[in-house]
Design an enzyme around this catalytic site. Structure first.
Site, short mmCIF file in Angstrom:
data_model
loop_
_atom_site.label_atom_id
_atom_site.label_comp_id
_atom_site.label_asym_id
_atom_site.label_seq_id
_atom_site.Cartn_x
_atom_site.Cartn_y
_atom_site.Cartn_z
N ARG A 63 9.90 -1.90 -5.61
CA ARG A 63 9.82 -2.07 -7.07
C ARG A 63 10.91 -1.29 -7.79
NH1 ARG A 63 4.84 -1.91 -5.12
NH2 ARG A 63 4.62 0.33 -5.48
N GLU A 100 0.65 12.15 3.09
CA GLU A 100 -0.63 12.85 3.25
C GLU A 100 -1.11 12.70 4.70
OE1 GLU A 100 -3.37 11.65 0.30
OE2 GLU A 100 -4.89 13.13 0.89
#
Ligand code: AMP
Length: 176
Positions: A63, A100
């Site tokens: 994007r 993460e």
């Protein structure tokens, strides 16, 4: 997750539990689909860095490409993609960074940025900052200077700014 009031926030759609449970995805396709909102997004990012010499705008897959390319056009600067591994056809520099859970890799063409160039890095969302920080490391490894970053959205509660070493950051919509 209330946005600091900005009219562009009306064009961002929250998609709960996408792409995985617990994540609220910020969908910018309504913003891109609205000519005035899209134009304002590009104009405001470009305006924030107006008057500064910028030779190149880097867009982060995927994007980020949509936002970075028109910003580059407005500046009269070149556009360079930073991509997921294995997509760029010529010799690359690569940077691995921690997520993460697990890690990810970004690549840039090794000859895409010249030493001494002043570069603006653009993406749609600043979340934890890992993606933008890895992109800055790629640019700096090639000898260029990161002038700053431009984002449509900043998820401030994820503290991505802290990974960007106090460099200039422009984000149009901030969710605290
Ligand atoms: P980060 O490395 O955590 O700052 O993540 C930034 C990258 O992941 C950007 O390229 C975004 O497009 C994407 N991203 C992260 N979180 C979101 C979200 N909540 N909604 C949409 N895109 C996201």
């Amino acid at each position: 997750m209330e946005p600091v009031l900005d009219p562009l926030a009306d064009y961002v759609r929250d998609i709960p539990d996408f792409p995985q449970p617990g994540v609220t995805f910020k969908d910018i396709t309504p913003l891109l689909a609205d000519h005035a909102a899209f134009a304002s997004t590009i104009d405001r990012i470009a305006e924030a860095y107006r008057g500064r010499p910028i030779h190149r705008v880097i867009g982060i897959e995927a994007r980020g490409f949509i936002v970075a390319a028109p910003v580059a056009y407005k500046f009269g600067a070149g556009f360079t993609p930073v991509r997921k591994p294995g997509k760029l056809p010529s010799a690359v520099e690569r940077e691995e960074y921690l997520l993460e859970y697990g890690s990810d890799i970004l690549e840039i063409h090794a000859d895409a940025v010249a030493p001494g160039e002043r570069v603006l890095i653009v993406d749609d969302v600043l979340a934890t900052g890992g993606t933008a920080a890895a992109t800055a490391r790629l640019v700096e490894r090639l000898g260029a200077e990161v002038v700053g970053f431009g984002f449509i959205i900043e998820l401030a509660f994820l503290k991505g700014r802290e990974k960007l070493d106090g460099r200039e950051i422009v984000s149009l919509i901030t969710y605290e």
